[in-house]
Design a protein around this motif. Structure first.
Motif, PDB file in Angstrom:
ATOM      1  N   GLY A  83       0.823  -1.201   0.000  1.00  0.00           N
ATOM      2  CA  GLY A  83       0.000   0.000   0.000  1.00  0.00           C
ATOM      3  C   GLY A  83       0.856   1.248   0.000  1.00  0.00           C
ATOM      4  N   PRO A  84       0.209   2.421  -0.032  1.00  0.00           N
ATOM      5  CA  PRO A  84       0.964   3.677  -0.135  1.00  0.00           C
ATOM      6  C   PRO A  84       1.774   4.022   1.102  1.00  0.00           C
ATOM      7  CG  PRO A  84      -1.382   4.098   0.153  1.00  0.00           C
ATOM      8  CD  PRO A  84      -1.242   2.634  -0.074  1.00  0.00           C
ATOM      9  N   GLY A  85       1.419   3.476   2.276  1.00  0.00           N
ATOM     10  CA  GLY A  85       2.157   3.797   3.495  1.00  0.00           C
ATOM     11  C   GLY A  85       1.818   5.181   3.999  1.00  0.00           C
ATOM     12  N   ALA A 137       5.063   3.413   9.399  1.00  0.00           N
ATOM     13  CA  ALA A 137       4.147   3.346  10.541  1.00  0.00           C
ATOM     14  C   ALA A 137       4.734   3.953  11.813  1.00  0.00           C
ATOM     15  CB  ALA A 137       3.775   1.889  10.808  1.00  0.00           C
ATOM     16  N   ARG A 138       5.888   4.587  11.721  1.00  0.00           N
ATOM     17  CA  ARG A 138       6.599   5.026  12.930  1.00  0.00           C
ATOM     18  C   ARG A 138       5.827   6.053  13.744  1.00  0.00           C
ATOM     19  NH1 ARG A 138       8.606   7.334   8.399  1.00  0.00           N
ATOM     20  NH2 ARG A 138       9.161   9.564   8.356  1.00  0.00           N
ATOM     21  N   TYR A 139       4.975   6.854  13.096  1.00  0.00           N
ATOM     22  CA  TYR A 139       4.198   7.846  13.835  1.00  0.00           C
ATOM     23  C   TYR A 139       2.970   7.238  14.500  1.00  0.00           C
ATOM     24  CZ  TYR A 139       6.990  10.951  10.890  1.00  0.00           C
ATOM     25  OH  TYR A 139       8.032  11.582  10.249  1.00  0.00           O
ATOM     26  N   VAL A 399      -5.341  -1.040   7.232  1.00  0.00           N
ATOM     27  CA  VAL A 399      -5.222   0.030   8.224  1.00  0.00           C
ATOM     28  C   VAL A 399      -5.259   1.344   7.460  1.00  0.00           C
ATOM     29  CG1 VAL A 399      -3.771   1.101   9.984  1.00  0.00           C
ATOM     30  CG2 VAL A 399      -3.895  -1.408   9.809  1.00  0.00           C
ATOM     31  N   ASN A 400      -6.153   2.248   7.870  1.00  0.00           N
ATOM     32  CA  ASN A 400      -6.345   3.508   7.154  1.00  0.00           C
ATOM     33  C   ASN A 400      -6.585   4.618   8.166  1.00  0.00           C
ATOM     34  OD1 ASN A 400      -6.929   5.573   5.409  1.00  0.00           O
ATOM     35  ND2 ASN A 400      -8.534   4.491   4.296  1.00  0.00           N
ATOM     36  N   HIS A 401      -5.579   5.468   8.363  1.00  0.00           N
ATOM     37  CA  HIS A 401      -5.691   6.538   9.351  1.00  0.00           C
ATOM     38  C   HIS A 401      -5.216   7.864   8.757  1.00  0.00           C
ATOM     39  CE1 HIS A 401      -6.762   3.985  12.703  1.00  0.00           C
ATOM     40  NE2 HIS A 401      -5.760   3.181  12.415  1.00  0.00           N
ATOM     41  N   TYR A 409      -1.718   7.223   6.992  1.00  0.00           N
ATOM     42  CA  TYR A 409      -1.075   5.910   6.898  1.00  0.00           C
ATOM     43  C   TYR A 409      -2.094   4.940   6.331  1.00  0.00           C
ATOM     44  CZ  TYR A 409       1.284   1.545   8.011  1.00  0.00           C
ATOM     45  OH  TYR A 409       1.874   0.315   7.923  1.00  0.00           O
ATOM     46  N   GLN A 410      -1.737   4.319   5.208  1.00  0.00           N
ATOM     47  CA  GLN A 410      -2.611   3.356   4.556  1.00  0.00           C
ATOM     48  C   GLN A 410      -1.790   2.130   4.183  1.00  0.00           C
ATOM     49  OE1 GLN A 410      -3.937   6.025   1.368  1.00  0.00           O
ATOM     50  NE2 GLN A 410      -6.014   5.941   2.211  1.00  0.00           N
ATOM     51  N   ALA A 411      -2.256   0.961   4.589  1.00  0.00           N
ATOM     52  CA  ALA A 411      -1.522  -0.264   4.293  1.00  0.00           C
ATOM     53  C   ALA A 411      -2.444  -1.467   4.392  1.00  0.00           C
ATOM     54  CB  ALA A 411      -0.337  -0.430   5.248  1.00  0.00           C
ATOM     55  N   LYS A 412      -2.101  -2.506   3.609  1.00  0.00           N
ATOM     56  CA  LYS A 412      -2.781  -3.794   3.713  1.00  0.00           C
ATOM     57  C   LYS A 412      -1.820  -4.797   4.321  1.00  0.00           C
ATOM     58  CE  LYS A 412      -3.509  -6.647   0.187  1.00  0.00           C
ATOM     59  NZ  LYS A 412      -4.088  -7.286  -1.030  1.00  0.00           N
ATOM     60  N   TYR A 413      -2.334  -5.583   5.282  1.00  0.00           N
ATOM     61  CA  TYR A 413      -1.518  -6.568   5.994  1.00  0.00           C
ATOM     62  C   TYR A 413      -1.997  -7.973   5.644  1.00  0.00           C
ATOM     63  CZ  TYR A 413       0.382  -2.910   9.056  1.00  0.00           C
ATOM     64  OH  TYR A 413       1.020  -1.805   9.558  1.00  0.00           O
TER      65      TYR A 413
END
Length: 428
Positions: A83-85, A137-139, A399-401, A409-413
Motif C-alpha cells: 500500500g501507499p504507506g 508506521a513510525r508515527y 489500516v487507514n488513518h 497511513y494506509q496499508a494492507k496486511y
C-alpha cells in the motif's frame, strides 16, 4: 486539550509475546503444549497433565500422581505489508514481529481422594511489534512491548468420581513500553521527535472451573478466567525539539499513569473417548474484548510546559479502540498408537476484536484460522514429552488513518505465523 494519538493495545506475556500468536487480539493460547496439538479443543475438559492448572483447575482431581509440566512455545510470524504507506515517507516493510518465545510451568500434588493443590506460571496475553525508525508506521506505533508474569496457586476438590471443582487466584505482574515518532510541524517527515511510555503494575484476578464426567467416556469442562484491572504507573520520556515554537524537550520525563482491564473469558469444552485409541475434542471460548474501548495515558506535566499549547498536548496520550467481544471455536482428535505414542491434530477459527475504522498498526489483525499437529511420547509411566506445531493464517486487513498532526497511513496486511512447542511432564 489537543491529544497526541498513540495507537496502542496493552497485552501481557511472561516473555516477549506477539500479536501474531495463536489467539485473538493480544491473548495467548500457549499455556499447554499437549493442548496446542489439538488446537486447544477440549482445553477445559481434557486434564491430561499439570497444565490443567490453567485450562481448568478442577482437572487437577484427575491427576492421581504428583507431577510437574514445564515447556515453552516459539512463534515465527510474517507480515506482508503493501500500500501507499505514509504521506510523510518511510519504508513499508513486513516482519515487524520479532521471533518470540513463551515459557510455562506447572506443578500438581494430590492430597487425598478429594483434594489436590497446584501452582502455575504462564502467560495469558502478550504483545510485541517493532517497525523501526524508518518505517512508514513510525508515527502510529513504532514499538510495542508488553510482558507479564502470572502466578496461580490452585486448589481442587472432587465431590465424587463424577464432579470436581477448582479455584486459583492469579497474581499478575505487567510491564510495558510503547513508542512512536513525533512529527516536526516545521519539517514533516524529517527531524522527528520521539515519545516512549514505560509502566508496570501488579493486579489480582482468579480462575475457576468445574469438570463433569458425564458418562464413562465423556467429560465436560467449564472454565472462567476473570477480568484483571491494572493501573500502570511509570514514566513518559520525550525527545522533541522545535525551538521556533518554544518546544525544547530533550530527555524530558513525566510521571505517567494508565488504566486498563484485560478481559474475562469463558471456555466450554467436551472430551469424548470414542474407543481405546481415538479421542475427540471440541470447545468454544467467549472473550469480552469490548472492555477495551480506549487507551489513555495521563502525564503529570510541569506548569511551564502545560502552559505551552503544544507542550500541553503531552498531558494526555490517547486512542480509541472500540473492540468487540469474540468467539473462538475448535475441534480436535488424538490417536493412541500404542502405550508410548499418541498423535494429535486440531483446527481452530478465531474472531478478531478489531474493527476497520480503529484498527492499529500495533495490532493489525483479522479473523484467523489455525491448523495444528502434535505428538506425545511416554518412554515410561513417569515421563511424557509433548511436541506441537501450528500454522496460522489471517484474512487480509487494511489500516487507514488520517491525522492533522501525523499525516496519513494506509496499508494492507497479510499475516501468518508458525508456532512450535515442546514440554516435559514428570510424575513422582
Amino acid at each position: 486539550m489537543r491529544k497526541v494519538m498513540l495507537k496502542t493495545s496493552l497485552g501481557v506475556a511472561v516473555a516477549l509475546a506477539s500479536s501474531q500468536l495463536l489467539a485473538s487480539g493480544f491473548a495467548l493460547n500457549e499455556q499447554s503444549v499437549s493442548g496446542m496439538g489439538t488446537g486447544f479443543a477440549g482445553r477445559s475438559s481434557s486434564a491430561e497433565d499439570a497444565s490443567t492448572v490453567f485450562g481448568n483447575p478442577a482437572g487437577m482431581s484427575r491427576l492421581k500422581r504428583e507431577q510437574f509440566t514445564v515447556g515453552g512455545a516459539a512463534v515465527i510470524a510474517k507480515s506482508d505489508i503493501s500500500g501507499p504507506g505514509s504521506n510523510l515517507g518511510g519504508e513499508t516493510d513486513g516482519d515487524m514481529v520479532p521471533f518470540v518465545g513463551v515459557p510455562m510451568g506447572y506443578y500438581v500434588k494430590p492430597i487425598d481422594d478429594h483434594w489436590s493443590v497446584g501452582f502455575g506460571v504462564y502467560a495469558p496475553f502478550g504483545l510485541v511489534t517493532d517497525y523501526g525508525s524508518d518505517d512508514a508506521a513510525r508515527y502510529w506505533g513504532k514499538k510495542s512491548h508488553v510482558e507479564v508474569v502470572t502466578f496461580q496457586p490452585t486448589i481442587s476438590y472432587a465431590f465424587n468420581d463424577k464432579v470436581s471443582i477448582g479455584f486459583g487466584p492469579t497474581i499478575n505482574r505487567i510491564e510495558g513500553e510503547l513508542g512512536s515518532n513525533l512529527v516536526n510541524p516545521l519539517s514533516p517527515g524529517q527531524n522527528d521527535g520521539e515519545v516512549k511510555i514505560k509502566g508496570d503494575d501488579t493486579a489480582i484476578g482468579y480462575n475457576i472451573g468445574i469438570l463433569v464426567q458425564a458418562t464413562d467416556r465423556t467429560r465436560i469442562g467449564l472454565t472462567y478466567h476473570s477480568m484483571v484491572d491494572y493501573k500502570l504507573e511509570g514514566k513518559t520520556k520525550v525527545n522533541y525539539s522545535v525551538p521556533p515554537l518554544g518546544i525544547n524537550l530533550n530527555d524530558a520525563k513525566f510521571d505517567a499513569t494508565l488504566k486498563i482491564k484485560t478481559p474475562e473469558s469463558v471456555d466450554l469444552s467436551i472430551t469424548h473417548e470414542l474407543d481405546d485409541q481415538w479421542t475427540l475434542y471440541a470447545g468454544s471460548t467467549w472473550t469480552r474484548w469490548s472492555r477495551l474501548e480506549d487507551i489513555t495515558v495521563n502525564n503529570d506535566l510541569p506548569a511551564q510546559l502545560a502552559a505551552n499549547p503544544i507542550g500541553a498536548s503531552f498531558g494526555t496520550i490517547s486512542e480509541e479502540q472500540n473492540w468487540h467481544d469474540t468467539w473462538a471455536h475448535a475441534i480436535g482428535a488424538s490417536y493412541k498408537v500404542n502405550k508410548e505414542w499418541v498423535l494429535r491434530t486440531g483446527f481452530t477459527v478465531d474472531q478478531s476484536p478489531t474493527n476497520n475504522q480503529d484498527r492499529s498498526p500495533r495490532i493489525p489483525t483479522g479473523d484467523r484460522k489455525i491448523f495444528s499437529l502434535g505428538a506425545g511420547w511416554s518412554p515410561n509411566d513417569d515421563m511424557t514429552i509433548d511436541v506441537a506445531y501450528s500454522y496460522l493464517w489471517e484474512e487480509d486487513v487494511k489500516v487507514n488513518h488520517v491525522s492533522a498532526t501525523k499525516g496519513s497511513y494506509q496499508a494492507k496486511y497479510e499475516n501468518s505465523a508458525h508456532g512450535i512447542g515442546a514440554s516435559l511432564t514428570y510424575r513422582f
